[in-house]
Design a protein around this motif. Structure first.
Motif, PDB file in Angstrom:
ATOM      1  N   ALA A   1      -7.802  -4.821   7.845  1.00 21.93           N
ATOM      2  CA  ALA A   1      -7.521  -4.067   6.667  1.00 21.93           C
ATOM      3  C   ALA A   1      -6.188  -4.526   6.156  1.00 21.93           C
ATOM      4  O   ALA A   1      -5.869  -5.124   5.063  1.00 21.93           O
ATOM      5  CB  ALA A   1      -7.476  -2.607   6.658  1.00 21.93           C
ATOM      6  N   THR A   2      -5.302  -4.574   6.928  1.00 17.04           N
ATOM      7  CA  THR A   2      -4.141  -5.125   6.755  1.00 17.04           C
ATOM      8  C   THR A   2      -3.856  -6.619   6.263  1.00 17.04           C
ATOM      9  O   THR A   2      -3.214  -6.934   5.247  1.00 17.04           O
ATOM     10  CB  THR A   2      -3.004  -4.625   7.869  1.00 17.04           C
ATOM     11  OG1 THR A   2      -2.875  -3.603   8.211  1.00 17.04           O
ATOM     12  CG2 THR A   2      -1.362  -5.241   7.643  1.00 17.04           C
ATOM     13  N   ALA A   3      -4.529  -7.219   7.201  1.00 16.04           N
ATOM     14  CA  ALA A   3      -4.653  -8.937   6.687  1.00 16.04           C
ATOM     15  C   ALA A   3      -5.430  -8.979   5.286  1.00 16.04           C
ATOM     16  O   ALA A   3      -4.711  -9.804   4.614  1.00 16.04           O
ATOM     17  CB  ALA A   3      -5.372  -9.384   8.005  1.00 16.04           C
ATOM     18  N   SER A   4      -6.485  -8.403   5.106  1.00 12.90           N
ATOM     19  CA  SER A   4      -7.099  -8.494   3.971  1.00 12.90           C
ATOM     20  C   SER A   4      -6.158  -7.981   2.632  1.00 12.90           C
ATOM     21  O   SER A   4      -6.093  -8.607   1.747  1.00 12.90           O
ATOM     22  CB  SER A   4      -8.211  -7.579   3.869  1.00 12.90           C
ATOM     23  OG  SER A   4      -9.073  -7.600   2.571  1.00 12.90           O
ATOM     24  N   ALA A   5      -5.406  -6.900   2.803  1.00 13.00           N
ATOM     25  CA  ALA A   5      -4.597  -6.363   1.817  1.00 13.00           C
ATOM     26  C   ALA A   5      -3.470  -7.379   1.676  1.00 13.00           C
ATOM     27  O   ALA A   5      -3.065  -7.680   0.347  1.00 13.00           O
ATOM     28  CB  ALA A   5      -3.908  -5.014   2.149  1.00 13.00           C
ATOM     29  N   ASN A   6      -2.843  -7.947   2.818  1.00 10.78           N
ATOM     30  CA  ASN A   6      -1.861  -8.936   2.510  1.00 10.78           C
ATOM     31  C   ASN A   6      -2.405 -10.211   1.912  1.00 10.78           C
ATOM     32  O   ASN A   6      -1.460 -10.731   1.196  1.00 10.78           O
ATOM     33  CB  ASN A   6      -1.146  -9.421   3.774  1.00 10.78           C
ATOM     34  CG  ASN A   6      -0.522  -8.363   4.188  1.00 10.78           C
ATOM     35  OD1 ASN A   6       0.259  -7.520   3.827  1.00 10.78           O
ATOM     36  ND2 ASN A   6      -0.298  -8.101   5.729  1.00 10.78           N
ATOM     37  N   ALA A   7      -3.595 -10.487   1.971  1.00  8.32           N
ATOM     38  CA  ALA A   7      -4.280 -11.823   1.494  1.00  8.32           C
ATOM     39  C   ALA A   7      -4.550 -11.803  -0.105  1.00  8.32           C
ATOM     40  O   ALA A   7      -4.683 -12.671  -0.856  1.00  8.32           O
ATOM     41  CB  ALA A   7      -5.381 -12.344   2.216  1.00  8.32           C
ATOM     42  N   HIS A   8      -5.005 -10.498  -0.567  1.00 10.25           N
ATOM     43  CA  HIS A   8      -5.604 -10.268  -1.758  1.00 10.25           C
ATOM     44  C   HIS A   8      -4.912  -9.312  -2.691  1.00 10.25           C
ATOM     45  O   HIS A   8      -4.992  -9.458  -3.918  1.00 10.25           O
ATOM     46  CB  HIS A   8      -6.816  -9.670  -1.492  1.00 10.25           C
ATOM     47  CG  HIS A   8      -7.830 -10.551  -0.599  1.00 10.25           C
ATOM     48  ND1 HIS A   8      -8.356 -11.877  -1.267  1.00 10.25           N
ATOM     49  CD2 HIS A   8      -8.148 -10.415   0.714  1.00 10.25           C
ATOM     50  CE1 HIS A   8      -9.157 -12.337  -0.359  1.00 10.25           C
ATOM     51  NE2 HIS A   8      -9.240 -11.623   0.906  1.00 10.25           N
TER      52      HIS A   8
END
Length: 105
Positions: free
Chosen positions: A28-35
């Motif tokens: 979830a953190t990686a997705s938030a940072n990416a998008h």
């Protein structure tokens, strides 16, 4: 229709909750940072700008939040303070009336 439109499997909604539960905090953190782009975020708050802010005291009672001068803090003042202290979007607060006309910038 939405399953076909978005190319999702027919059992998408049957498996949705299980799939969401499998997402890890790291994913979830990686997705938030990416998008997500906090610098471009817009936050919409609907309410009475003049309403006093309430806080719960140690006794569990709701009391008005007071400023340094002892005056009640309003929703609009709290939002302006938050916009100055948290790096979200442009940090601007714009108050509109019920017809969408600008009241306060």
């Amino acid at each position: 229709r939405e399953l076909v439109y978005f190319g999702l499997p027919l059992d998408y909604w049957n498996n949705y909750v299980g799939n969401v539960r499998e997402v890890t905090l790291e994913q979830a953190t990686a997705s938030a940072n990416a998008h997500l782009r906090p610098d471009a975020a817009l936050v919409l708050v609907v309410g009475d700008a003049k309403a006093p802010m309430i806080q719960r005291n140690k006794d569990g009672k709701d009391v008005p939040l007071l400023d340094a001068a002892g005056k009640p803090v309003t929703l609009l003042a709290s939002l302006k303070d938050l916009a100055r202290s948290v790096p979200i979007g442009a940090g601007k607060v714009v108050a509109l009336d019920a017809d969408g006309k600008v009241l306060v910038k």
